[in-house]
Write an enzyme that holds these catalytic residues in place. Structure first.
Site, PDB file in Angstrom:
ATOM      1  N   GLY A 110       0.833  -1.207   0.000  1.00 22.50           N
ATOM      2  CA  GLY A 110       0.000   0.000   0.000  1.00 22.50           C
ATOM      3  C   GLY A 110       0.857   1.241   0.000  1.00 22.50           C
ATOM      4  CE1 TYR A 253      -5.915  -1.514 -15.864  1.00 25.34           C
ATOM      5  CE2 TYR A 253      -5.489  -0.412 -13.788  1.00 25.34           C
ATOM      6  CZ  TYR A 253      -5.946  -0.371 -15.088  1.00 25.34           C
ATOM      7  OH  TYR A 253      -6.411   0.793 -15.602  1.00 25.34           O
TER       8      TYR A 253
END
Lengths: 429, 429, 429, 429
Positions: A110, A253
């Site tokens: 992240g 994706y």
């Protein structure tokens, strides 16, 4: 979407199995598509931590001799795509440090918000930084005296003060800790393995490979402690008013099609996007082909919904790797040529719909389209199973900067011109 | 003295030459004997730092591609022998960090006193440690807010509060800083290179290789700042009542014989030690031989002073390296056999004096002595150009713990028995 | 069909371009699927030959430094799958030797008949063999005095006396020679590149990558001489009564789908095989999936002809390589698990048709079928786009010996049982 | 003498020990100074041969995994310095071939006379050559039908027809054969190891390392067959009128000082040469130093005979290796600088005698002499413990061609001038 832009990081942690490091190796291997820059595993044997971390693919970084040294029944691992921080080995994770409470290893997927500001604050108070990762910032927060004093409460307090996207695995000599940010930007799932082991990882494809059973997603704002006494779940986010906000790029994706992400199988999500695309942007054509492998699921969805036959328009070279010799200019051989070759018999004389999951800078897509033209396509219609990528995302995807994104600077019509297409259709939001 | 115990770290810094990293490469190469564990170079180009650091020998760690990337006219480098901290790549130096004042790289030769206590204090205040080196501790001290505020004064204040042995090189994007502890335990010399470059390094053999001229030793308690404006020398040690206290092991073991250390050429010091040894422990014998290469200078000194002829008693295999295959037990081939072979014609039927610079655990020496017996020596007299090594040193030499030191646990007479010698003589203090 | 059994060798030769070796590198790279054991390139600069040959993939064997040394405007290359001879580097090709007429390099795709008998005859006359390849045998034949005398006639005479499958590239310092056996078992195609270069290679996908234009197939029994004066074609097979006899495995297994082999695009051939399979072995089912990537084209053909939807039943791990760490027994992770993972949402509760191009030993197929069962398939129907592989082929395919071929020892019904299938259908001949 | 010119090949064979390959590894390691280009071991297990051969040092070429595969109780090995043939892996030895009598491995130290003529003859009769070594020529001779028919007689006949220098080891699945040419140019010794093993090798230092006892030299013209029935010695040289003709370079340059060559210990021979040199070329001087390590023994001999003290004038860098980065021109650092550094305190203000074993091209020696001048030598007198090297030797030493030999083109006086020496003395013949 090109490889450069499509990756994120992958996490894998396991508690309560013999050879925890070896299982982590396979768990990372299954998630290699989430990060090719570096790989690392840290194991805990009840007394101390053992680490091996280096740049490269999982199979490059680890040999049997490393796994043998990574003793213990608990381990965490990480594969990294450089969302922040360059390719320096010092940025590779998990990060292992000593602090007042002892040794801790931490792995992060992240991107934090306001990381630079917080970093400056820490430095102003005398902290030093060895890496350019957000992960090190989290460790500094964990190490602050007030946190350390209260242990698990300190961890929860630290997490509650982080802003941005984070899935975290932490490892002390005795304990495995997993946490997911209150928005749930990135995926994190929980599974059981063998008789009584626990697994926490980014994608379910890793559970499949290590023969673990999917139990549930780690919830947004949840922190899980796993030690000899078992698993305890708590909420670190005091006021649970936060909206879940899944990163759609995971399903579009990043994730492997066989993974279940945010509760849905990725392949099914992409089939549905392809079908919607067929409804929003129908076209008269002879064949639907995909840009392998990013467009495969979307193309099948488009073909089914439109009734136009699906076929293999490009063949992928299986040996595409990293250490390729650059052709001299005169050879006019591009990286795109090396990766894909069109099947002329499928393309020649046909009106072709070509499906992909994104257009980033436009250069790669233009190469593909020219290949189709050179192979004799009568018309080329591109369909993108995603809305135009108009701005870089700040939650952990290292997109090219906005100035490089073709959709941020041109209208769809201009892009169609630029790519020399007969038609171009993006999925609406 | 065995290789394991004889090494220290090596420093090399240069300011004001094109290809500073390339010159640093050679400067480290000349000082490789001071540390084989890891090697690193950091260069500064006026704006930022460039680093490459890894485990291994200088020639293994650096290729042309690395040196090409290490741009700039200033650089520092380090070769490391693990005085504290294991062989983890994270302990390799120079250490490069970000702190409030920007980027800094630091390389250290020596060992601090009370490092563990200071480390605990830092951790109690929330600091985290990535390595197990004293060097990181120094960086934490440098980064404390009060130091940072005043820059050079802060550096001087930090150094004045360090206890123990340290030679330091520090590098910021604009400046090279060198410092030596008030006792002057470890060597550090200053030289000039080409028209206007400055070199600071541990041993003069590095000056020789890079064609630099020796100017003087950096003084105990001195700090030197080198930047575009030139070199400035200051004293960081407020009260200069400290006694210089050179580590005798530098001249006896660590340094290369062709280096000038603490003002004397090492080879000459060792010749004199050998001559003294002949006076203190004379013996009737036919030949003086050395344990190559550690005893070479001492043996020549002994032979000259005693009038007993010097000869080559052992031949060293030039290909001794690290990746040797272990013979199976049944082969009875030892590492000592692989390294040295006695010259039987020199030894057979002779009364042999064998000179070395130390006996550490005793096992290696016993192997050498047995070789001489097997080669037909009539008598074997060992002479050690150093006093008995009775306790581990805390100023930067990673000796085996005291329980392993043969001289710490046995009398000279007992050691003589244990090694099956006809006589044994150590140099007095 | 498993990787072990599916490969052949790949040839690439080019005449008349700058950097011939570099173009050959790309030509081999495009044909890497034809052989992963070894790779080699030999170039000619008009005066002598330059060679680099080693075991490994093209990208492992060659770096820029090798290509730079392989000077000249003519080159031949080879990738090898060990049809005969082990993995010794000495068996790697092209083979370069000195003989009476000078230096020659030779690269071979195919297997000779009666090779062992001829080898024995040569040895009885005093010849020595360095390798276990048929290629060396051909060189011995070329070197016989009567051949050498007449040069090109000698080459033709030698070729006319060979029995079996062979496509050959030969290189002397001045000349590139290409030949194909009178049956035309293996493919060999001719192309033009840049303004006046000639390319000869096994598959057209190599022409595509180096931007060469396909001209025609080299004819069975044809020999082509290319030198400064241009290209001359002759027939070495005096009586042209031989029947062309293409190896069907080229189209079914070996070749890349985007290649044109024996005049047809491989993908189209496989689509047609899949369609025939649907006619011969129809079944009521919900989804058609392929075993990637060997069954991809066949599955699309089956789906189209049957009207049953095609979907992605398995996802292939892109990082499958060679240096994988073996999981311990207890992990129950197999090589098949690592390579493919089923997409549960596609399989669960469905009647599945799974298409592949062959069943060799049966073990791999059984693994795939169990995966589908574990993923919840209600029924599993396997369709093989090829007749049962009942005997090893002696023309250049290194199949497992007959005793290992499942189809050589069991009826189709027995195989169906063994593989735990609901139905099994092979294509008829 | 420079490294380039001083090396020859090294042989090691052993019969009748467990782990014969592992012992051969150590036997080669001890003789690494005889050849750094390539290394190889072939073992025999009674049924077949196992081989591993590659370019590089012994420790680079062999890992445990290789030695484990080289099964059997008999083995031969070879380290190579390219006396003829380039650095191609195909020239590495032992050479392993199949011929009419089965498999044979052969390793060769020496150079044949008329090799090119014989090679041409073989080619005219249809033979092909894979390498450029004389060794392959010997194999062709062994394989001629008339030889093969009679086995051991054939080998003897072949050897009797060879001209030039050769020590040979041959290995069949059942038998180890060793032979030495009738002139005895090169050394070959026989030893016993463990209870009943036999060793044959080039230098006795290899016997020492593997704990074998020296028995005797293999005689000129002798062939030794070792198999299960034991050792048999025969003479292959029918008319024993040949004069023994030992290569003096073995004792002067090639061999390790601790080896016994042609009956004498090399160190003693060199001491005596040094002493003779002192008698032939006395000089008034203050110190005798050697060029390490080639001049060490000679310098001690000179010092003893002249009464001038011996000292260490140069210190050798232990880390000198092959993969060194070239300094840029501007650094003015030469390979000679990197290898040796003068000890200034020994040299400054002194009249220095520097002893070496040869001057080949003169460039290296000039570098050393300039170092001594730069270190402050008042006078430099060079003494060479060997006659001027006036012509390339054709018996196995790969000297620079005659035009490059400084002594072939200049008088001693001219060389003295060229090298900027105060005096120069070569040993007379």
């Amino acid at each position: 979407m090109t490889r450069e832009a499509r990756e994120s990081c992958g996490l894998f942690g396991v508690h309560g199995v013999r050879d925890a490091a070896r299982m982590t190796y396979f768990g990372l291997y299954a998630q290699q598509h989430r990060g090719e820059e570096s790989a690392g595993i840290v194991s805990a044997d009840g007394e101390t931590l053992h680490a091996h971390v280096d740049v490269g693919l999982v199979t490059d970084v680890f040999g049997s001799e490393h796994l043998d040294r990574l003793r213990g029944t608990v381990a965490i691992g990480h594969v990294r795509y450089g969302t922040a921080g360059g390719t320096d080995v010092r940025n590779a994770q998990p990060l292992v440090v000593d602090y007042a409470a002892g040794k801790i290893a931490i792995a992060h997927n992240g991107n934090l918000i306001e990381a630079n500001r917080m970093r400056d604050e820490f430095e102003a108070h005398g902290s030093i930084f060895h890496t350019t990762t957000d992960t090190e910032l989290i460790v500094h927060m964990l190490a602050r005296p007030k946190n350390v004093m209260v242990d698990e409460e300190g961890v929860k307090y630290t997490l509650s003060s982080l802003k941005g996207a984070f899935c975290l695995l932490m490892l002390t000599p005795e304990k495995l800790i997993a946490a997911r940010d209150p928005n749930g930007f990135r995926p994190l799932v929980l599974g059981r393995v063998r008789s009584k082991g626990w697994v926490v990882c980014s994608e379910t494809c890793a559970l499949d490979l290590v023969k673990a059973r999917y139990i549930r997603d780690v919830a947004p704002g949840e922190i899980v402690f796993i030690d000899k006494k078992g698993l305890r779940s708590e909420t670190f986010c005091v006021k649970r008013r936060v909206q879940p906000h899944h990163c759609i790029f995971e399903q579009v994706y990043f994730a492997r099609p066989d993974s279940r992400v945010f509760g849905d199988v990725v392949h099914e999500v992409r089939l549905a996007l392809g079908a919607n695309l067929a409804k929003e942007h129908p076209v008269e054509a002879d064949v639907v082909v995909s840009v392998p492998d990013s467009g495969n699921s979307g193309a099948i969805g488009y073909a089914r919904a439109s009734g136009i036959p699906y076929d293999r328009g490009f063949i992928r070279n299986h040996y595409v790797g990293r250490t390729f010799i650059n052709p001299r200019q005169s050879d006019r051989i591009t990286g795109a040529d090396v990766k894909l070759n069109p099947v002329k018999s499928v393309i020649r004389g046909k009106r072709v719909v070509v499906v992909d999951d994104s257009i980033i800078r436009g250069t790669t897509s233009r190469g593909r389209i020219r290949m189709l033209r050179a192979a004799g396509a009568k018309e080329v219609h591109m369909r993108i199973s995603c809305p135009p990528t108009r701005h870089a995302c700040y939650y952990g995807i290292d997109f090219p900067t906005t100035t490089e994104l073709i959709a941020a600077n041109y209208t769809v019509e201009e892009i169609r011109d630029e790519l020399e297409l007969d038609s171009l259709g993006y999925l609406s939001v």
